[in-house]
Scaffold this motif. Structure first.
Motif, mmCIF file in Angstrom:
data_model
loop_
_atom_site.group_PDB
_atom_site.id
_atom_site.type_symbol
_atom_site.label_atom_id
_atom_site.label_comp_id
_atom_site.label_asym_id
_atom_site.label_seq_id
_atom_site.Cartn_x
_atom_site.Cartn_y
_atom_site.Cartn_z
ATOM 1 N N ARG A 53 8.143 -51.984 52.329
ATOM 2 C CA ARG A 53 7.589 -50.686 51.982
ATOM 3 C C ARG A 53 8.625 -49.802 51.301
ATOM 4 N NH1 ARG A 53 6.618 -50.490 57.258
ATOM 5 N NH2 ARG A 53 7.402 -48.354 57.494
ATOM 6 N N ILE A 54 8.118 -48.843 50.550
ATOM 7 C CA ILE A 54 8.920 -47.776 49.961
ATOM 8 C C ILE A 54 8.513 -46.480 50.656
ATOM 9 C CG2 ILE A 54 9.365 -46.425 47.870
ATOM 10 C CD1 ILE A 54 8.641 -48.999 46.281
ATOM 11 N N VAL A 55 9.482 -45.745 51.170
ATOM 12 C CA VAL A 55 9.220 -44.445 51.786
ATOM 13 C C VAL A 55 9.842 -43.378 50.891
ATOM 14 C CG1 VAL A 55 9.612 -42.957 53.781
ATOM 15 C CG2 VAL A 55 9.141 -45.390 54.124
ATOM 16 N N LEU A 111 13.523 -42.227 61.062
ATOM 17 C CA LEU A 111 14.894 -42.726 61.151
ATOM 18 C C LEU A 111 15.400 -42.725 62.591
ATOM 19 C CD1 LEU A 111 16.211 -40.906 57.988
ATOM 20 C CD2 LEU A 111 16.393 -43.362 58.355
ATOM 21 N N GLN A 112 14.980 -41.752 63.378
ATOM 22 C CA GLN A 112 15.428 -41.697 64.774
ATOM 23 C C GLN A 112 14.708 -42.731 65.637
ATOM 24 O OE1 GLN A 112 14.703 -37.460 65.381
ATOM 25 N NE2 GLN A 112 16.896 -37.095 65.549
ATOM 26 N N ASP A 113 13.407 -42.935 65.371
ATOM 27 C CA ASP A 113 12.625 -43.864 66.180
ATOM 28 C C ASP A 113 12.946 -45.329 65.863
ATOM 29 O OD1 ASP A 113 11.460 -41.708 67.337
ATOM 30 O OD2 ASP A 113 9.537 -41.869 66.283
ATOM 31 N N ASP A 114 13.300 -45.594 64.600
ATOM 32 C CA ASP A 114 13.528 -46.980 64.178
ATOM 33 C C ASP A 114 14.746 -47.036 63.270
ATOM 34 O OD1 ASP A 114 13.387 -49.630 63.480
ATOM 35 O OD2 ASP A 114 11.687 -49.387 62.109
ATOM 36 N N PRO A 115 15.959 -47.028 63.833
ATOM 37 C CA PRO A 115 17.164 -47.026 62.998
ATOM 38 C C PRO A 115 17.274 -48.240 62.078
ATOM 39 C CG PRO A 115 17.699 -46.465 65.275
ATOM 40 C CD PRO A 115 16.280 -46.942 65.267
ATOM 41 N N LEU A 116 16.646 -49.348 62.445
ATOM 42 C CA LEU A 116 16.693 -50.530 61.579
ATOM 43 C C LEU A 116 15.731 -50.427 60.403
ATOM 44 C CD1 LEU A 116 16.967 -53.465 64.154
ATOM 45 C CD2 LEU A 116 18.645 -52.813 62.441
ATOM 46 N N GLU A 118 12.542 -51.199 60.128
ATOM 47 C CA GLU A 118 11.853 -52.478 59.970
ATOM 48 C C GLU A 118 10.765 -52.378 58.903
ATOM 49 O OE1 GLU A 118 12.468 -55.299 61.367
ATOM 50 O OE2 GLU A 118 13.799 -54.826 63.049
ATOM 51 N N GLY A 119 10.799 -53.259 57.945
ATOM 52 C CA GLY A 119 9.761 -53.309 56.914
ATOM 53 C C GLY A 119 9.936 -52.330 55.781
ATOM 54 N N VAL A 120 11.012 -51.515 55.809
ATOM 55 C CA VAL A 120 11.264 -50.558 54.730
ATOM 56 C C VAL A 120 12.390 -51.083 53.848
ATOM 57 C CG1 VAL A 120 12.007 -48.208 54.154
ATOM 58 C CG2 VAL A 120 10.499 -48.606 56.119
ATOM 59 N N GLY A 121 12.150 -51.164 52.538
ATOM 60 C CA GLY A 121 13.165 -51.681 51.623
ATOM 61 C C GLY A 121 13.860 -50.611 50.814
ATOM 62 N N ALA A 122 13.214 -49.426 50.670
ATOM 63 C CA ALA A 122 13.804 -48.370 49.840
ATOM 64 C C ALA A 122 13.406 -47.003 50.366
ATOM 65 C CB ALA A 122 13.371 -48.520 48.389
ATOM 66 N N LEU A 123 14.363 -46.079 50.337
ATOM 67 C CA LEU A 123 14.120 -44.674 50.665
ATOM 68 C C LEU A 123 14.381 -43.850 49.413
ATOM 69 C CD1 LEU A 123 15.875 -44.204 54.142
ATOM 70 C CD2 LEU A 123 13.427 -44.276 53.690
ATOM 71 N N LEU A 124 13.395 -43.040 49.016
ATOM 72 C CA LEU A 124 13.520 -42.184 47.846
ATOM 73 C C LEU A 124 13.509 -40.728 48.297
ATOM 74 C CD1 LEU A 124 12.695 -44.928 46.637
ATOM 75 C CD2 LEU A 124 11.182 -43.712 45.067
ATOM 76 N N PHE A 125 14.517 -39.963 47.877
ATOM 77 C CA PHE A 125 14.609 -38.537 48.221
ATOM 78 C C PHE A 125 14.275 -37.737 46.967
ATOM 79 C CE2 PHE A 125 17.054 -40.708 51.389
ATOM 80 C CZ PHE A 125 16.934 -39.960 52.544
ATOM 81 N N ASP A 126 13.037 -37.218 46.899
ATOM 82 C CA ASP A 126 12.608 -36.471 45.725
ATOM 83 C C ASP A 126 12.950 -34.984 45.880
ATOM 84 O OD1 ASP A 126 11.485 -36.166 43.227
ATOM 85 O OD2 ASP A 126 9.443 -35.940 43.969
ATOM 86 N N GLU A 127 13.163 -34.329 44.760
ATOM 87 C CA GLU A 127 13.474 -32.888 44.719
ATOM 88 C C GLU A 127 14.644 -32.552 45.641
ATOM 89 O OE1 GLU A 127 12.294 -31.529 42.361
ATOM 90 O OE2 GLU A 127 10.408 -32.549 41.947
ATOM 91 N N PHE A 128 15.698 -33.354 45.581
ATOM 92 C CA PHE A 128 16.823 -33.176 46.496
ATOM 93 C C PHE A 128 17.548 -31.852 46.257
ATOM 94 C CE2 PHE A 128 21.212 -34.000 47.983
ATOM 95 C CZ PHE A 128 20.925 -34.312 49.299
ATOM 96 N N LEU A 137 19.777 -33.828 56.449
ATOM 97 C CA LEU A 137 19.912 -34.638 57.665
ATOM 98 C C LEU A 137 19.325 -36.027 57.442
ATOM 99 C CD1 LEU A 137 20.529 -35.046 60.672
ATOM 100 C CD2 LEU A 137 18.326 -33.967 61.199
ATOM 101 N N GLY A 138 18.174 -36.085 56.777
ATOM 102 C CA GLY A 138 17.557 -37.382 56.498
ATOM 103 C C GLY A 138 18.449 -38.270 55.665
ATOM 104 N N LEU A 139 19.085 -37.702 54.623
ATOM 105 C CA LEU A 139 19.988 -38.504 53.782
ATOM 106 C C LEU A 139 21.202 -38.962 54.576
ATOM 107 C CD1 LEU A 139 20.803 -39.708 51.081
ATOM 108 C CD2 LEU A 139 21.806 -37.495 50.461
ATOM 109 N N ALA A 140 21.753 -38.075 55.433
ATOM 110 C CA ALA A 140 22.908 -38.459 56.249
ATOM 111 C C ALA A 140 22.555 -39.618 57.184
ATOM 112 C CB ALA A 140 23.400 -37.255 57.050
ATOM 113 N N LEU A 141 21.381 -39.531 57.823
ATOM 114 C CA LEU A 141 20.946 -40.616 58.717
ATOM 115 C C LEU A 141 20.709 -41.910 57.937
ATOM 116 C CD1 LEU A 141 18.440 -38.660 61.011
ATOM 117 C CD2 LEU A 141 20.699 -39.516 61.652
ATOM 118 N N ALA A 142 20.115 -41.782 56.741
ATOM 119 C CA ALA A 142 19.844 -42.973 55.932
ATOM 120 C C ALA A 142 21.140 -43.658 55.500
ATOM 121 C CB ALA A 142 19.017 -42.584 54.711
ATOM 122 N N LEU A 143 22.131 -42.870 55.100
ATOM 123 C CA LEU A 143 23.418 -43.449 54.709
ATOM 124 C C LEU A 143 24.103 -44.124 55.893
ATOM 125 C CD1 LEU A 143 24.731 -40.544 52.439
ATOM 126 C CD2 LEU A 143 24.023 -42.825 51.675
#
Length: 356
Positions: A53-55, A111-116, A118-128, A137-143
């Motif tokens: 999936r792409i989120v 990101l907090q519920d599922d740090p791995l 699962e099933g996500v291949g890409a995270l896109l941060f729009d209008e950053f 915070l989301g970008l920091a957790l993703a990195l």
């Protein structure tokens, strides 16, 4: 509408190829380039995604619904099939969903519920460039997830008005820039009268624009309170004629938001009174005039109470440019600014992290 009609179409192969070689990417694309709706669709068949999936993070609920709906229509499907969205109190995601458009709080919870992831291949941060606390915070957790658990996870940071070079250095990521699609916009400052309230100045500007300019009007105001005052000020204005006055803000019901995002069914001119929710990722058809108060309601830390509160503050120059650009999406337009030409704005919006 097909992808080649968007300026970003020629860059899509480079985006896919870059992510095959490097797990992070900074993408700069002006309003109208098509990044929000075309990039997720272009990545669906990338070999490195392996069917996962792409989120995509979309800071505002209005934009999240609109982006998911547009992508679903391009695929000839309903929302909830290949493309879905998750926002507060609303979930339109099904078992076949490959692209999920989510708002900031939802992404943090994922990101907090599922740090791995699962099933996500890409995270896109729009209008950053909006630099909300939850987005940072989301970008920091993703990195952190990418560095420690998921080296194969791809992270794309996208915006129209960010410092791409500085961000790409910080992320150690390639940087790609897309052309935009816009028509010329004549920017001028609409003078205020002595001690004139915002709603009175906005009313005069709206009445003059209706008389002198073609197309629909988009009026940027700080919040719901100011929208209500301008609506009341316009209530008995003979200059409105048959024009239809509409409000647009994040607390509106879905049906009212959808109404604003479509042309008037009776062909009337529209005056859309909006918060900065209309600043990015949402295209309002027919807008040829932007009237900008230069104000927004944003959180600020109050040392007396120890809590953050919403204050009306001046916007940054980058936001002013983005707002003005809304007048040039369909044809040549004009942008009238309701602050003095002598007033200087900060170049970029300050991160929320620095002031809450």
């Amino acid at each position: 509408m097909s992808a080649p009609s968007f300026p970003i179409a020629s860059l899509l192969p480079q985006i896919t190829a870059s992510l095959a070689d490097h797990p992070r990417l900074v993408l700069e694309a002006p309003p109208g380039a098509g990044k929000t709706t075309q990039v997720p669709l272009a990545l669906l068949d990338a070999p490195w995604l392996e069917g996962r999936r792409i989120v995509m993070l979309e800071p505002r609920r209005v934009a999240a619904r609109a982006a998911a709906g547009f992508m679903a229509r391009q695929l000839g499907e309903a929302v909830g099939e290949t493309v879905g969205y998750r926002i507060r109190f609303e979930n339109r995601v099904g078992p076949r969903t490959r692209i999920e458009v989510v708002t900031e709080g939802i992404l943090t919870r994922i990101l907090q519920d599922d740090p791995l992831l699962e099933g996500v291949g890409a995270l896109l941060f729009d209008e950053f460039h909006e630099r909300h606390l939850a987005g940072d915070l989301g970008l920091a957790l993703a990195l952190d997830v990418q560095a420690g658990l998921r080296e194969d996870l791809r992270i794309v940071v996208m915006s129209a008005t960010l410092d791409g070079e500085r961000l790409s250095q910080w992320l150690d990521a390639p940087r790609l820039t897309s052309a935009g699609r816009s028509f010329p916009v004549a920017v001028s400052h609409f003078p205020a009268r002595r001690d004139e309230a915002l709603e009175s100045q906005a009313r005069r500007a709206i009445e003059q624009a209706l008389a002198e300019q073609p197309g629909d009007l988009l009026v940027f105001l700080p919040g719901q309170r100011e929208i209500g005052k301008v609506e009341a000020a316009l209530g008995h204005s003979p200059a409105l004629g048959q024009a239809h006055v509409l409000a647009l803000h994040g607390e509106l019901p879905v049906e009212r938001q959808s109404e604003v995002l479509q042309p008037d069914p009776d062909g009337r001119r529209r005056v859309v009174l909006a918060t900065n929710v209309a600043e990015s990722s949402v295209t309002l058809p027919g807008v040829r005039v932007v009237i900008d108060s230069g104000l927004a309601r944003e959180p600020r830390f109050d040392p007396n109470s120890g809590f953050s509160r919403l204050d009306v503050v001046s916007i940054a120059q980058a936001s002013a440019d983005q707002r003005a650009g809304r007048a040039g999406r369909v044809a040549e337009g004009v942008a009238w600014r309701l602050w003095p030409a002598s007033q200087r704005l900060e170049p970029q919006r300050r991160p929320e992290l620095a002031q809450v």
